[in-house]
Design an enzyme around this catalytic site. Sequence first.
Site, PDB file in Angstrom:
ATOM      1  N   ASP A   1       0.860  -1.188   0.000  1.00 34.02           N
ATOM      2  CA  ASP A   1       0.000   0.000   0.000  1.00 34.02           C
ATOM      3  C   ASP A   1       0.895   1.237   0.000  1.00 34.02           C
ATOM      4  OD1 ASP A   1      -2.194   1.629   0.076  1.00 34.02           O
ATOM      5  OD2 ASP A   1      -2.594   1.332   2.209  1.00 34.02           O
TER       6      ASP A   1
ATOM      7  N   CYS B   1      -2.937   4.261  -5.222  1.00 34.19           N
ATOM      8  CA  CYS B   1      -3.828   5.397  -4.966  1.00 34.19           C
ATOM      9  C   CYS B   1      -3.449   6.584  -5.855  1.00 34.19           C
ATOM     10  CB  CYS B   1      -3.818   5.791  -3.492  1.00 34.19           C
ATOM     11  SG  CYS B   1      -2.226   6.343  -2.898  1.00 34.19           S
TER      12      CYS B   1
END
Length: 107
Positions: free
Chosen positions: A11, A51
């Site tokens: 992430d 993201c």
Amino acid sequence: MDADYDLIILDPPAFAKHHKVLGNALKGYQRLNARAIARIRPGGILFTFSCSQAVSKEQFRNTVFTAAANAGRNVRILHQLTQPADHPVNIYHPEGEYLKGLVLYIE
């Protein structure tokens, strides 16, 4: 590299905040995912995310596919993830679909 993990979660922060650095961002995602895929034991699970709003779902998926091929591993997509409903995407701003995720089974 020895495969010594059953589960890895990737992430990272946004690698591409704008389209000018998209190429470098995709290379970064590819390197990161290839290293993770190489380190997972057969039967392991990889959660991998982006993201970066400049990276499309297709670009991210293709980058992870390339990483798997470079690592020489068979990979299956168990789930494709996106941002929750409280972050709706404006049809005129597809980059608003910034969060992409894959849950992968590594053979």
